[in-house]
Scaffold this active site. Structure first.
Site, PDB file in Angstrom:
ATOM      1  N   ASN A 266       0.849  -1.186   0.000  1.00 48.96           N
ATOM      2  CA  ASN A 266       0.000   0.000   0.000  1.00 48.96           C
ATOM      3  C   ASN A 266       0.890   1.244   0.000  1.00 48.96           C
ATOM      4  O   ASN A 266       2.119   1.143   0.127  1.00 48.96           O
ATOM      5  CB  ASN A 266      -0.942  -0.043   1.207  1.00 48.96           C
ATOM      6  CG  ASN A 266      -0.212   0.183   2.516  1.00 48.96           C
ATOM      7  OD1 ASN A 266       0.929  -0.249   2.697  1.00 48.96           O
ATOM      8  ND2 ASN A 266      -0.861   0.858   3.445  1.00 48.96           N
ATOM      9  N   PRO A 267       0.340   2.448  -0.162  1.00 47.72           N
ATOM     10  CA  PRO A 267       1.180   3.638  -0.342  1.00 47.72           C
ATOM     11  C   PRO A 267       2.181   3.928   0.756  1.00 47.72           C
ATOM     12  O   PRO A 267       3.221   4.529   0.498  1.00 47.72           O
ATOM     13  CB  PRO A 267       0.149   4.763  -0.483  1.00 47.72           C
ATOM     14  CG  PRO A 267      -1.025   4.106  -1.110  1.00 47.72           C
ATOM     15  CD  PRO A 267      -1.087   2.751  -0.462  1.00 47.72           C
ATOM     16  N   CYS A 268       1.892   3.530   1.990  1.00 45.20           N
ATOM     17  CA  CYS A 268       2.853   3.824   3.056  1.00 45.20           C
ATOM     18  C   CYS A 268       3.716   2.639   3.446  1.00 45.20           C
ATOM     19  O   CYS A 268       4.563   2.755   4.339  1.00 45.20           O
ATOM     20  CB  CYS A 268       2.128   4.364   4.275  1.00 45.20           C
ATOM     21  SG  CYS A 268       1.499   6.022   4.012  1.00 45.20           S
ATOM     22  N   GLU A 270       3.195  -0.316   4.965  1.00 48.23           N
ATOM     23  CA  GLU A 270       3.016  -1.216   6.101  1.00 48.23           C
ATOM     24  C   GLU A 270       2.195  -2.458   5.767  1.00 48.23           C
ATOM     25  O   GLU A 270       2.117  -3.378   6.573  1.00 48.23           O
ATOM     26  CB  GLU A 270       2.372  -0.475   7.285  1.00 48.23           C
ATOM     27  CG  GLU A 270       0.876  -0.245   7.180  1.00 48.23           C
ATOM     28  CD  GLU A 270       0.516   0.977   6.370  1.00 48.23           C
ATOM     29  OE1 GLU A 270      -0.678   1.303   6.293  1.00 48.23           O
ATOM     30  OE2 GLU A 270       1.433   1.614   5.816  1.00 48.23           O
ATOM     31  N   GLY A 434      -0.921   9.661  11.899  1.00 51.56           N
ATOM     32  CA  GLY A 434      -0.776  11.082  12.190  1.00 51.56           C
ATOM     33  C   GLY A 434      -2.056  11.790  12.546  1.00 51.56           C
ATOM     34  O   GLY A 434      -2.161  12.449  13.587  1.00 51.56           O
TER      35      GLY A 434
END
Length: 769
Positions: A266-268, A270, A434
């Site tokens: 996925n984009p981050c 994890e 965040g």
């Protein structure tokens, strides 16, 4: 969730998570209403919904369990949205039709708010033969540009930012172009990018061996493995990308390696996922579970932790059945494996509250103990769910228990799985948290260290302006409440004071008990030697991490956070440097979270602006472009555009363009993407050379004029701050021309280059100090 610790938390709830009618009338009157909505929606599939609703509501109270933003915003709303944050899309076929089928699937997924990941290694390299058409292939990077444009288009239709991950294998013939792509600050901005690094490549790097670049069993080139590794490191050192994913380790440690192969995340990063895999996230807030904080007996209530994890696993498992999916393949993948990603937030604050210094050996051991406890509780809870509701459809006991990640699991847990099966194939992951961490009182994000004890965060307001709110760390606020103005102990550290090795130590400690992977940034000082920087990645590899992402301050990337000066008396840490985002924009929104779209700005009676003349070589008549500005909170920003020409051939599209661009400008926020979209338009009949540069279309020329105007008023940064007279685009004053870009401190248009640095002649602000 009974109260907010700071105004920013309430603002986040109101803008991102609060349920409202189409006209903006709130339906969630309090944050308790939001908790109740989520609990009720996730309890609907239970045999006893009322009892489970109360259990779920208690988990959400006081921010102890934090479902991901998609769930908080979408559960119980009745809207056609997915509750899954992100997806890895299908394998891209190496054919024109297949590639654009995948592009369509990506657009449909992003339309519902999901971030996406793709492996572009399956597309033949640039220059390869295209059979049947007597042509050479344009390569995967050219198609990534198409994906990038698609993402910007979807973004402009309803979101500020999109999120995509692109991966490429370290043996693909175009890997060097992939590595250097982000050196162009205008290219592939909608992508996060990572190289899939294999064990064989790492061994070749260590041995100083050669490395073949291969596609479809054909060796295109042979390079030195160390040279390729150095290219990855140099790009990351300069531009913070690409990241590194240790793909063989991911597949070896995958619980489902017997029935899937992973090539993207996925984009981050994890959640390494198979084709059409879905990313379902939630976090246990460790900071809320510490009893007697800062006392000798401070500790996490482990019984409460076990119970909370069990409830969270049940809630997240229910999301699989409750959520909608953009594509049927995604629904099938989610329901046959029932993968969830339960993680943590507030780890750094919890360590502070029990008296441990983040990054120390003891903090790493404590992190490993807590994560072990969570993994154990999650697996046992999923076994109980399997006994009650059934195992995931692709469960095969012998193959499942033989997977690498279960080898070190407690023997009683393995025995329970063997006897009863398990409901969820993978259970743990650590995502970036965040926004929800701010929502929960500014607890530290994920397993990251505290960014700073207090800082100023820029927040986009309804009128398009940005306010600044001071936010104090959760643990620091508790310390102040308990000890007043007493100096902070030496174990209070933040992201700027830790060494890279300490970051790696913490990531490795957590990874041992995480099924999927971890989203973590290893902060490096700007002056770190290149050799030391390179060593960070080797340490991550040797420590057992599944990937590595670093951040070293540079001219291309940045942060939305700035550290407050003189933030705390008695701080034992040096002041962290203030950093701001590139072009003042927020970074990519991970996971496609719901984003706030501001209301249109009202038009004042009169506006100042400028008119520009563009003479296109193939047109008999010039085009006149008027751009009017509005000043909000001391900042000048574009408000409307008028495009006129005597050439009637241009009439229809210029009117349409005028209305569309003006509508976007009046929405406020970051509208710089308009320039990117216009400049990317190519006319099939050919463009024109203007001032020694090739401009691909009239629309691109208009985009260039708008770009120069935005630079001149200080709305975006760029070259040409002292623009020379341009015979192809002549400025004609309609009001006073600004003398330079706007000063970020006082708002005056009086920034000048002085001794090599942009300095304000009005207030003295300098970008160099």
């Amino acid at each position: 969730m009974s109260r907010f610790a700071a105004p920013i938390a309430e603002s986040i709830w109101d803008m991102k998570y609060r349920l409202k009618q189409a006209d903006g009338t709130p339906l969630d009157l309090t944050v308790e209403d939001t908790c109740r909505r989520i609990a009720r929606a996730l309890a609907e599939s239970e045999a006893d919904p009322a009892t489970r609703e109360e259990e779920f509501y208690r988990a959400l109270e006081d921010f102890r369990f934090l479902p991901a933003g998609r769930i908080v915003a979408g559960a119980g709303t009745g809207r056609t949205v997915t509750l899954f944050n992100c997806f890895v899309m299908g394998t891209i076929p190496d054919s024109m039709g297949g590639i654009f089928d995948m592009l369509k699937e990506a657009a449909l997924t992003m339309q519902q708010g999901g971030g996406i990941g793709y492996d572009f290694s399956t597309i033949r390299p640039r220059g390869a033969d295209v059979k049947g058409v007597a042509a050479d292939a344009s390569g995967p990077l050219s198609f990534m540009d198409v994906w990038d444009a698609m993402c910007r288009t979807i973004m402009s239709a309803g979101s500020r930012r999109g999120a995509m991950m692109a991966t490429m294998r370290c043996d693909h013939p175009d890997i060097e172009s992939f590595i250097s792509a982000k050196s162009d600050p205008a290219r592939l901005r909608m992508f996060n990018m990572s190289v899939l690094v294999t064990d064989a490549f790492m061994e070749a790097v260590r041995a100083g061996a050669s490395w073949d670049l291969i596609f479809d069993e054909r060796v295109y080139r042979t390079v030195a493995a160390r040279d390729l590794w150095s290219a990855i490191m140099k790009s990351t050192y300069e531009f913070a990308e690409p990241g590194v994913i240790f793909i063989d380790r991911i597949n070896q440690m995958n619980n489902l390696r017997y029935c899937e192969e992973i090539a993207a995340t996925n984009p981050c990063g994890e959640q390494p996922l198979p084709p059409y895999g879905a990313c379902l996230l939630g976090s246990v807030n460790l900071a809320r579970l510490v009893r007697e904080p800062f006392e000798d007996g401070a500790k996490i209530d482990e019984t409460e932790l076990d119970e909370l994890v069990a409830t969270a696993v049940r809630m997240m498992d229910n999301v699989v059945d409750t959520s909608r999916f953009p594509l049927p393949q995604q629904a099938e993948e989610a329901r046959t494996k029932r993968r969830i990603g339960l993680g943590v937030t507030g780890l750094a604050d919890a360590l502070l509250m029990v008296g441990l210094r983040y990054g120390s050996d003891e903090a790493a051991r404590q992190t490993e103990r807590w994560l072990h406890r969570i993994a154990r509780a999650a697996y046992l809870a999923s076994v109980d769910l399997a006994r009650e509701k059934g195992v995931f459809p692709l469960f095969e006991a012998e193959s499942y228990l033989a997977s690498g990640s279960l080898a070190h699991m407690d023997e009683d847990v393995r025995a329970a799985i063997a006897a009863h099966g398990i409901r969820n194939a993978l259970l743990t992951s650590i995502a970036p948290t965040g926004t929800i961490s701010l929502f929960a009182g500014n607890v530290s994000s994920g397993i990251e260290p505290v960014f700073a004890y207090s800082y100023t965060r820029k927040v986009l307001q309804k009128d398009g302006s940005r306010s600044e709110d001071e936010v104090v760390d959760y643990a620091v606020r508790l310390w102040r409440e308990k000890f007043g103005d007493a100096d902070l102990p030496a174990f209070f550290v933040n992201a700027q004071t830790l060494s890279p090795a300490e970051h790696v130590r913490m990531q490795a400690a957590a990874q041992k008990w995480v099924d999927s992977s971890i989203s973590k940034t290893i902060n490096c000082p700007e002056d770190i030697a290149f050799g030391d920087f390179e060593e960070v990645y080797l340490q991550a590899w040797e420590a057992g991490c599944k990937g590595c992402t670093t951040y070293r301050p540079n001219a291309v990337t940045g942060s939305v956070l700035s550290v407050a000066k003189d933030e705390l008396r008695g701080s034992s840490s040096p002041e962290a440097p203030a950093v701001v985002s590139r072009d003042g924009a927020e970074p990519l929104t991970p996971h496609g979270d719901v984003v706030y779209l501001s209301e249109p700005l009202d038009r004042p009676q009169s506006l100042e602006g400028h008119t520009y003349k563009v003479k296109w070589p193939d047109s008999e008549h010039a085009i006149y472009i008027t751009i009017n500005d509005i000043v909000l909170n001391g900042t000048r920003r574009p408000f409307e555009v008028f495009i006129n020409s005597k050439n009637m051939e241009h009439f229809a599209w210029t009117v349409a363009l005028t209305r569309m661009i003006s509508a976007v400008f009046r929405r406020g926020g970051d509208v710089s993407f308009v320039v990117e979209e216009l400049k990317a338009v190519f006319d099939p009949r050919g463009g024109a050379w203007m001032q020694g540069r090739y401009v691909p279309s009239i629309l691109a020329a208009i985009g260039g004029v708008i770009e120069r105007h935005l630079i001149s008023i200080g709305f975006i940064e760029g070259e040409g701050l002292g623009l020379k007279a341009d015979p192809e685009a002549v400025r004609m004053s309609v009001g006073e021309r600004p003398r330079g870009p706007a000063c970020p401190a006082c708002g005056q248009f009086d920034m000048r280059m002085v001794e090599g640095c942009m300095t304000c002649m009005n207030c003295g602000h300098s970008k160099c100090t």
